[in-house]
Design a protein around this motif. Structure first.
Motif, PDB file in Angstrom:
ATOM      1  N   CYS A  65       0.701  -1.306  -0.004  1.00 50.54           N
ATOM      2  CA  CYS A  65       0.074   0.022   0.079  1.00 50.54           C
ATOM      3  C   CYS A  65       0.834   1.296  -0.024  1.00 50.54           C
ATOM      4  N   ARG A  66       1.850   1.237   0.936  1.00 55.73           N
ATOM      5  CA  ARG A  66       2.859   2.442   0.866  1.00 55.73           C
ATOM      6  C   ARG A  66       3.505   2.569  -0.592  1.00 55.73           C
ATOM      7  N   PHE A  67       4.099   1.359  -1.113  1.00 57.11           N
ATOM      8  CA  PHE A  67       4.580   1.559  -2.202  1.00 57.11           C
ATOM      9  C   PHE A  67       3.519   2.096  -3.388  1.00 57.11           C
ATOM     10  N   VAL A  68       2.434   1.579  -3.443  1.00 53.81           N
ATOM     11  CA  VAL A  68       1.589   2.031  -4.668  1.00 53.81           C
ATOM     12  C   VAL A  68       1.149   3.394  -4.482  1.00 53.81           C
ATOM     13  N   ARG A  69       1.161   3.967  -2.997  1.00 56.20           N
ATOM     14  CA  ARG A  69       0.637   5.270  -2.699  1.00 56.20           C
ATOM     15  C   ARG A  69       1.761   6.416  -3.273  1.00 56.20           C
ATOM     16  N   ILE A  70       2.831   5.834  -3.312  1.00 59.66           N
ATOM     17  CA  ILE A  70       4.166   6.894  -4.006  1.00 59.66           C
ATOM     18  C   ILE A  70       3.499   7.171  -5.549  1.00 59.66           C
ATOM     19  N   TYR A  71       2.637   6.194  -6.345  1.00 59.25           N
ATOM     20  CA  TYR A  71       2.362   6.548  -7.617  1.00 59.25           C
ATOM     21  C   TYR A  71       0.901   7.307  -7.493  1.00 59.25           C
ATOM     22  N   VAL A  72       0.092   6.790  -6.906  1.00 61.97           N
ATOM     23  CA  VAL A  72      -1.348   7.013  -7.114  1.00 61.97           C
ATOM     24  C   VAL A  72      -1.901   8.215  -6.167  1.00 61.97           C
ATOM     25  N   LYS A  73      -1.137   8.419  -5.222  1.00 58.10           N
ATOM     26  CA  LYS A  73      -1.375   9.517  -3.934  1.00 58.10           C
ATOM     27  C   LYS A  73      -2.696   9.542  -3.410  1.00 58.10           C
ATOM     28  N   ASP A  74      -3.298   8.151  -3.560  1.00 59.39           N
ATOM     29  CA  ASP A  74      -4.529   8.199  -2.532  1.00 59.39           C
ATOM     30  C   ASP A  74      -4.512   6.803  -1.975  1.00 59.39           C
ATOM     31  N   ASN A  75      -4.847   6.929  -0.709  1.00 58.30           N
ATOM     32  CA  ASN A  75      -4.981   5.706   0.232  1.00 58.30           C
ATOM     33  C   ASN A  75      -5.822   4.759  -0.179  1.00 58.30           C
ATOM     34  N   GLY A  76      -6.719   5.224  -0.644  1.00 59.79           N
ATOM     35  CA  GLY A  76      -8.042   4.234  -0.849  1.00 59.79           C
ATOM     36  C   GLY A  76      -7.904   3.377  -2.189  1.00 59.79           C
ATOM     37  N   VAL A  77      -7.124   4.229  -3.177  1.00 61.03           N
ATOM     38  CA  VAL A  77      -6.819   3.410  -4.414  1.00 61.03           C
ATOM     39  C   VAL A  77      -5.772   2.454  -4.224  1.00 61.03           C
ATOM     40  N   ALA A  78      -4.665   2.746  -3.270  1.00 58.64           N
ATOM     41  CA  ALA A  78      -3.720   2.214  -3.161  1.00 58.64           C
ATOM     42  C   ALA A  78      -3.791   0.909  -2.392  1.00 58.64           C
ATOM     43  N   GLU A  79      -4.792   0.904  -1.659  1.00 60.10           N
ATOM     44  CA  GLU A  79      -5.410  -0.135  -0.775  1.00 60.10           C
ATOM     45  C   GLU A  79      -5.990  -1.160  -1.801  1.00 60.10           C
ATOM     46  N   GLU A  80      -6.991  -0.570  -2.809  1.00 56.85           N
ATOM     47  CA  GLU A  80      -7.504  -1.253  -3.660  1.00 56.85           C
ATOM     48  C   GLU A  80      -6.815  -2.112  -4.745  1.00 56.85           C
ATOM     49  N   LEU A  81      -5.608  -1.444  -5.270  1.00 55.70           N
ATOM     50  CA  LEU A  81      -4.544  -1.795  -5.941  1.00 55.70           C
ATOM     51  C   LEU A  81      -3.674  -3.007  -5.274  1.00 55.70           C
ATOM     52  N   ALA A  82      -3.375  -2.595  -4.053  1.00 55.23           N
ATOM     53  CA  ALA A  82      -2.814  -3.837  -3.402  1.00 55.23           C
ATOM     54  C   ALA A  82      -3.677  -5.247  -3.099  1.00 55.23           C
ATOM     55  N   LEU A  83      -4.771  -4.944  -2.725  1.00 55.95           N
ATOM     56  CA  LEU A  83      -5.808  -6.025  -2.609  1.00 55.95           C
ATOM     57  C   LEU A  83      -6.027  -6.779  -4.042  1.00 55.95           C
ATOM     58  N   ASP A  84      -5.779  -6.034  -5.348  1.00 53.50           N
ATOM     59  CA  ASP A  84      -6.137  -6.507  -6.434  1.00 53.50           C
ATOM     60  C   ASP A  84      -4.696  -7.533  -6.958  1.00 53.50           C
ATOM     61  N   VAL A  85      -3.578  -7.059  -6.368  1.00 53.20           N
ATOM     62  CA  VAL A  85      -2.308  -7.973  -6.581  1.00 53.20           C
ATOM     63  C   VAL A  85      -2.797  -9.383  -5.752  1.00 53.20           C
ATOM     64  N   PHE A  86      -3.180  -9.167  -4.515  1.00 52.66           N
ATOM     65  CA  PHE A  86      -3.361 -10.356  -3.842  1.00 52.66           C
ATOM     66  C   PHE A  86      -4.518 -11.286  -4.106  1.00 52.66           C
ATOM     67  N   THR A  87      -5.598 -10.625  -4.687  1.00 52.61           N
ATOM     68  CA  THR A  87      -6.531 -11.278  -5.137  1.00 52.61           C
ATOM     69  C   THR A  87      -6.133 -12.236  -6.395  1.00 52.61           C
ATOM     70  N   SER A  88      -5.263 -11.486  -7.266  1.00 52.10           N
ATOM     71  CA  SER A  88      -4.899 -12.139  -8.420  1.00 52.10           C
ATOM     72  C   SER A  88      -4.043 -13.277  -8.116  1.00 52.10           C
ATOM     73  N   VAL A  89      -3.250 -13.156  -7.141  1.00 48.76           N
ATOM     74  CA  VAL A  89      -2.352 -14.238  -6.818  1.00 48.76           C
ATOM     75  C   VAL A  89      -3.013 -15.497  -6.244  1.00 48.76           C
ATOM     76  N   TRP A  90      -4.028 -15.122  -5.405  1.00 47.61           N
ATOM     77  CA  TRP A  90      -4.863 -16.243  -4.956  1.00 47.61           C
ATOM     78  C   TRP A  90      -5.736 -16.996  -6.117  1.00 47.61           C
ATOM     79  N   GLU A  91      -6.278 -16.288  -6.713  1.00 47.46           N
ATOM     80  CA  GLU A  91      -6.876 -16.648  -8.146  1.00 47.46           C
ATOM     81  C   GLU A  91      -6.273 -17.495  -9.226  1.00 47.46           C
ATOM     82  N   LYS A  92      -4.888 -16.971  -9.151  1.00 43.52           N
ATOM     83  CA  LYS A  92      -3.935 -17.890 -10.238  1.00 43.52           C
ATOM     84  C   LYS A  92      -3.045 -18.787  -9.576  1.00 43.52           C
TER      85      LYS A  92
END
Length: 187
Positions: free
Chosen positions: A39-66
Motif C-alpha cells: 500500500c505504501r509503495f503504490v501510494r507513491i504513484y497514485v497519491k490516494d490511500n483508498g486507491v492504493a489499498e484497492e490496487l494492493a488487494l487486487d495484487v493479492f486477489t490475483s495471486v490467490w486466483e492464479k
C-alpha cells in the motif's frame, strides 16, 4: 553471494508451493507480511490511500486466483512489488493521471538504480542454483563458490573428473533454462 540468499530463496519456493496447493494460512501470512508495504509503495504513484489499498488487494486477489499457475522467477517480495507497480501504472494510464516530476526522486529508488536489477539477477541465479538436483548443486557450488578445480572436486567427492565436468555442464544448462530469454546475453 549465492549461498547467503539460498535460505530466503528456499523459503520463498516453499511458500509458493504452499500457496499453489491452496494453503490459506500461507496466503494469509503473505498478505499480513506484504499488504501494508505494498500500500505504501503504490501510494507513491497514485497519491490516494483508498486507491492504493484497492490496487494492493487486487495484487493479492490475483495471486490467490492464479495460485495454481503461479510462476515466480524472483523472490515473492519482488514479484508482489512488480505486480503492484504494474497495477499502479495501469491505473494511472487508465485514469489519465501522471506521476509528477517532483516525485521522480522517490520513484528512482525503485526503478533507476542499476544495483536493484543486479540484486534481482543475483536472487534469480540463487533460486536457479537452489532448484538444481542435489549432487549437481553440490558440485556446482564447490566449483563456483569454493573455487575448487574439477580435479579437487572429484577427489573430495570420490567421483571422476568427467563426472564433475558433466555435472557443471548440466548445472549451467539448467540455470540458463531457468533464467529464460531475459538474460541470454550472458551465454
Amino acid at each position: 553471494m549465492v549461498e547467503s540468499n539460498a535460505g530466503k530463496i528456499q523459503d520463498d519456493m516453499f511458500m509458493v508451493r504452499l500457496i499453489r496447493a491452496g494453503d490459506q494460512q500461507a496466503f494469509e501470512y503473505l498478505f499480513k507480511t506484504y499488504f501494508v508495504p505494498l500500500c505504501r509503495f503504490v501510494r507513491i504513484y497514485v497519491k490516494d490511500n483508498g486507491v492504493a489499498e484497492e490496487l494492493a488487494l487486487d495484487v493479492f486477489t490475483s495471486v490467490w486466483e492464479k495460485r495454481e499457475n503461479l510462476d515466480i522467477k524472483l523472490t515473492l517480495k519482488s514479484y508482489l512489488f512488480q505486480a503492484a507497480r504494474n497495477r499502479a501504472m495501469n491505473y494511472l494510464r487508465d485514469n489519465d493521471r501522471f506521476v509528477a516530476v517532483s516525485d521522480w526522486s522517490l520513484l528512482e529508488r525503485f526503478e533507476i538504480d542499476d544495483s536493484l536489477e543486479l540484486k534481482e539477477l543475483e536472487r534469480l541465479i540463487a533460486e536457479a542454483v537452489c532448484s538444481l538436483p542435489d549432487r549437481c548443486r553440490e558440485i556446482f557450488l564447490k566449483s563456483r563458490t569454493e573455487h575448487l578445480s574439477n580435479k579437487e572436486i572429484a577427489e573430495r567427492l570420490d567421483v571422476s573428473v568427467k563426472n564433475v565436468e558433466a555435472q557443471i555442464t548440466k548445472a549451467l544448462k539448467l540455470i540458463k533454462a531457468y533464467l529464460g530469454d531475459s538474460y541470454t546475453y550472458f551465454w
